[in-house]
Design an enzyme around this catalytic site. Structure first.
Site, PDB file in Angstrom:
ATOM      1  N   ASN A   7      20.762 -20.199 137.423  1.00  0.00           N
ATOM      2  CA  ASN A   7      19.290 -20.099 137.249  1.00  0.00           C
ATOM      3  C   ASN A   7      18.351 -20.230 138.361  1.00  0.00           C
ATOM      4  OD1 ASN A   7      16.759 -20.224 136.047  1.00  0.00           O
ATOM      5  ND2 ASN A   7      17.208 -22.044 134.573  1.00  0.00           N
ATOM      6  N   LYS A  14      19.075 -23.668 139.702  1.00  0.00           N
ATOM      7  CA  LYS A  14      19.992 -24.503 139.202  1.00  0.00           C
ATOM      8  C   LYS A  14      21.448 -23.720 138.978  1.00  0.00           C
ATOM      9  CE  LYS A  14      16.294 -26.477 136.368  1.00  0.00           C
ATOM     10  NZ  LYS A  14      15.616 -26.156 135.467  1.00  0.00           N
ATOM     11  N   ARG A  90      20.954 -16.312 134.734  1.00  0.00           N
ATOM     12  CA  ARG A  90      19.810 -16.095 133.971  1.00  0.00           C
ATOM     13  C   ARG A  90      18.694 -15.228 134.559  1.00  0.00           C
ATOM     14  NH1 ARG A  90      14.657 -19.985 133.379  1.00  0.00           N
ATOM     15  NH2 ARG A  90      14.005 -19.202 131.390  1.00  0.00           N
ATOM     16  N   HIS A 179      12.940 -17.865 125.987  1.00  0.00           N
ATOM     17  CA  HIS A 179      13.889 -19.060 125.280  1.00  0.00           C
ATOM     18  C   HIS A 179      14.930 -18.330 124.506  1.00  0.00           C
ATOM     19  CE1 HIS A 179      10.421 -22.149 125.845  1.00  0.00           C
ATOM     20  NE2 HIS A 179      10.996 -22.045 126.916  1.00  0.00           N
ATOM     21  N   ASN A 210       9.077 -28.346 127.684  1.00  0.00           N
ATOM     22  CA  ASN A 210       7.688 -28.376 128.502  1.00  0.00           C
ATOM     23  C   ASN A 210       7.104 -27.078 127.957  1.00  0.00           C
ATOM     24  OD1 ASN A 210       6.069 -29.442 130.274  1.00  0.00           O
ATOM     25  ND2 ASN A 210       7.050 -28.870 131.985  1.00  0.00           N
ATOM     26  N   GLY A 211       7.926 -26.111 128.065  1.00  0.00           N
ATOM     27  CA  GLY A 211       7.467 -24.658 127.560  1.00  0.00           C
ATOM     28  C   GLY A 211       8.049 -24.902 126.116  1.00  0.00           C
ATOM     29  N   ARG A 240       0.520 -25.713 129.056  1.00  0.00           N
ATOM     30  CA  ARG A 240       0.042 -24.056 128.469  1.00  0.00           C
ATOM     31  C   ARG A 240      -0.766 -24.411 127.295  1.00  0.00           C
ATOM     32  NH1 ARG A 240       5.716 -21.173 129.039  1.00  0.00           N
ATOM     33  NH2 ARG A 240       6.376 -22.726 130.726  1.00  0.00           N
ATOM     34  N   GLY A 332      12.140 -31.900 120.959  1.00  0.00           N
ATOM     35  CA  GLY A 332      12.918 -31.675 119.690  1.00  0.00           C
ATOM     36  C   GLY A 332      14.082 -32.579 119.533  1.00  0.00           C
ATOM     37  N   GLU A 383      21.634 -23.974 127.347  1.00  0.00           N
ATOM     38  CA  GLU A 383      21.629 -22.536 127.838  1.00  0.00           C
ATOM     39  C   GLU A 383      22.368 -22.211 128.645  1.00  0.00           C
ATOM     40  OE1 GLU A 383      17.279 -23.860 128.267  1.00  0.00           O
ATOM     41  OE2 GLU A 383      16.844 -21.614 127.995  1.00  0.00           O
TER      42      GLU A 383
HETATM   43  P1  ADP Z   1      11.738 -27.591 130.356  1.00  0.00           P
HETATM   44  O1  ADP Z   1      13.365 -27.366 130.227  1.00  0.00           O
HETATM   45  O2  ADP Z   1      10.984 -26.711 129.576  1.00  0.00           O
HETATM   46  O3  ADP Z   1      11.405 -28.291 131.585  1.00  0.00           O
HETATM   47  P2  ADP Z   1      12.732 -29.860 128.537  1.00  0.00           P
HETATM   48  O4  ADP Z   1      13.426 -29.098 127.357  1.00  0.00           O
HETATM   49  O5  ADP Z   1      13.333 -30.634 129.614  1.00  0.00           O
HETATM   50  O6  ADP Z   1      11.762 -28.831 129.280  1.00  0.00           O
HETATM   51  O7  ADP Z   1      11.523 -30.870 127.725  1.00  0.00           O
HETATM   52  C1  ADP Z   1      10.825 -31.741 128.622  1.00  0.00           C
HETATM   53  C2  ADP Z   1       9.895 -32.612 127.820  1.00  0.00           C
HETATM   54  O8  ADP Z   1      11.061 -33.340 126.750  1.00  0.00           O
HETATM   55  C3  ADP Z   1       9.394 -33.773 128.479  1.00  0.00           C
HETATM   56  O9  ADP Z   1       8.146 -33.210 128.663  1.00  0.00           O
HETATM   57  C4  ADP Z   1       9.436 -34.946 127.660  1.00  0.00           C
HETATM   58  O10 ADP Z   1       8.319 -35.266 127.098  1.00  0.00           O
HETATM   59  C5  ADP Z   1      10.532 -34.613 126.730  1.00  0.00           C
HETATM   60  N1  ADP Z   1      11.767 -35.538 126.873  1.00  0.00           N
HETATM   61  C6  ADP Z   1      12.764 -35.378 127.473  1.00  0.00           C
HETATM   62  N2  ADP Z   1      13.751 -36.210 127.450  1.00  0.00           N
HETATM   63  C7  ADP Z   1      13.148 -37.126 126.780  1.00  0.00           C
HETATM   64  C8  ADP Z   1      13.554 -38.259 126.258  1.00  0.00           C
HETATM   65  N3  ADP Z   1      14.768 -38.925 126.546  1.00  0.00           N
HETATM   66  N4  ADP Z   1      12.665 -39.061 125.321  1.00  0.00           N
HETATM   67  C9  ADP Z   1      11.471 -38.525 125.015  1.00  0.00           C
HETATM   68  N5  ADP Z   1      11.096 -37.288 125.536  1.00  0.00           N
HETATM   69  C10 ADP Z   1      11.916 -36.324 126.370  1.00  0.00           C
END
Ligand code: ADP
Length: 395
Positions: A7, A14, A90, A179, A210-211, A240, A332, A383
């Protein structure tokens, strides 16, 4: 079969080496600060993280370091590069050309390049990674897996904007969604986990990271998703804005004396829950601030959850019902209080949350009560595994 999943971003990369028979991750890590100085993080399954600082002027040196680490005598995952059977890449944007994953031939690479304009920050970096791998691993089959592909089944009424039609014809301005690899993986897993009949199923996937994006999956096919031409549309995200009145752009540009790049920077990097709260884009920090009674953090969390709930409602309408709602990605999978807030809006669907079950983190689990009319669950996304599976299927 061993599949290397790559990726590639503009200054980072990554990777995971996955054994597709056992689906075990043999080694994983990332290269950071490519083109600046260079840092390799490498972790053998069950081992400690190793960090090596070494110059990486381009992605080629970065990938060379990854390959060297993978065959390292002491800590390598394989004995020689001949044990890497295929590479899955990816690719962020496949435009309307790619509705599924493809083997990367010179013709395909030219077609991906034609999509660069639609994702100028991502696609060129993806292509650089592909070319570097091809140079360093000649003869190894490579597959491209697109973030947009899963959403290509959306009907016209879902992907057309209310704009002059010639913008679609001339410039391909339409909704594509992102996604997709995650929405595809999680919707399939939800159907399997809950024992639904795929051909008679209505699933909503909320990928909250984050997204963040959400999708409506009818009989296994995507019929709508919240991201659009770019990943800026839809939900309120870490930094965003998601959906806004487009006239805000002109209004803020005048007030703050910003040009179009300046406004876009605000919408992409200074908005979302970070912009609202002034605390952080990370929900771990937001939850602490929320519990301390920080009003702006409380507002940010309320806005975030409300937007997700509104999208769920609109997708129930799009599919004329819903069987299952799946939460995935960082927020989630991990953030109980946000799931609880979202589910609290769904009483009209006959959804009831099992508060004890909702204490789950990062595992497949039903979090609604047995008598809930719609099943709500947590389904961790993966993913890299999805890319490895697609790669194996094609080679
Ligand atoms: P991306 O892949 O888009 O960077 P992620 O799916 O890793 O994003 O999600 C990041 C978000 O998930 C962070 O902003 C954080 O708030 C939340 N997060 C990740 N791990 C934890 C955790 N163990 N407990 C609570 N929130 C978490």
């Amino acid at each position: 079969m061993n599949v290397l999943v790559i990726n590639c971003g503009s200054s980072s990369l990554k990777y995971q080496l996955i054994n597709s028979d056992t689906e075990a991750v043999l080694a994983k890590g990332l290269c950071e600060r490519i083109g600046i100085d260079g840092r390799l993080v490498y972790q053998l399954a069950g081992g400690e993280k190793e960090i090596t600082e070494s110059p990486m002027p381009t992605h080629k040196e970065a990938i060379q370091m990854v390959l060297d680490a993978l065959v390292n005598e002491k800590t390598g995952a394989v004995k020689s590069l001949s044990e890497i059977d295929a590479v899955g890449h990816r690719v962020v944007h496949g435009g309307e050309k790619f509705a599924s994953s493809v083997v990367l031939t010179p013709e395909v690479l030219a077609q991906i390049e034609e999509c660069n304009e639609l994702a100028p920050l991502h696609n060129p970096a993806n292509l650089i990674g592909i070319h570097a791998c091809q140079e360093l691993m000649p003869g190894v089959p490579m597959v491209g897996v697109f973030d947009t592909a899963f959403h290509q089944t959306m009907p016209k009424k879902a992907y057309l904007y209310g704009l002059p039609y010639e913008y679609y014809e001339k410039y391909k301005v339409r909704r594509y969604g992102f996604h997709g690899t995650s929405h595809s993986f999680v919707s399939k897993r939800t159907i399997e986990f809950l024992g639904l009949d795929k051909n008679n199923s209505k699933v909503i996937v909320a990928h909250l990271g984050n997204g963040a994006s959400i999708s409506a999956v009818l009989n296994g096919e995507c019929v709508d998703t919240s991201m659009g031409l770019t990943p800026l549309e839809g939900l309120v995200m870490g930094t965003r804005s998601g959906d806004i009145d487009p006239a805000i752009m002109e209004y803020i540009a005048k007030k703050e004396n910003l040009d179009i790049d300046g406004v876009m920077n605000v919408l992409n990097k200074k908005s979302g829950v970070e912009g609202l709260s002034g605390v952080s884009s990370d929900f771990r920090d937001l939850e602490d601030a929320y519990n301390e009674g920080n009003q702006r953090a409380i507002d940010a969390c309320e806005v975030f959850a409300y937007r997700v709930a509104k999208y769920i409602g609109s997708y129930v309408a799009a599919m004329n019902g819903v069987d299952a709602i799946a939460f995935t990605a960082g927020i989630g999978e991990n953030t109980q209080f946000i799931r609880e807030k979202i589910v609290a809006y769904l009483g009209y669907l006959g959804v009831t949350l099992d508060k004890e079950a909702n204490k789950v983190r990062g595992e497949d689990k039903i979090i609604s009560t047995p008598d809930s009319k719609v099943t709500v669950c947590v389904i961790p996304t993966n993913e890299e595994l999805a890319i490895a599976r697609e790669t194996v299927a094609l080679v």
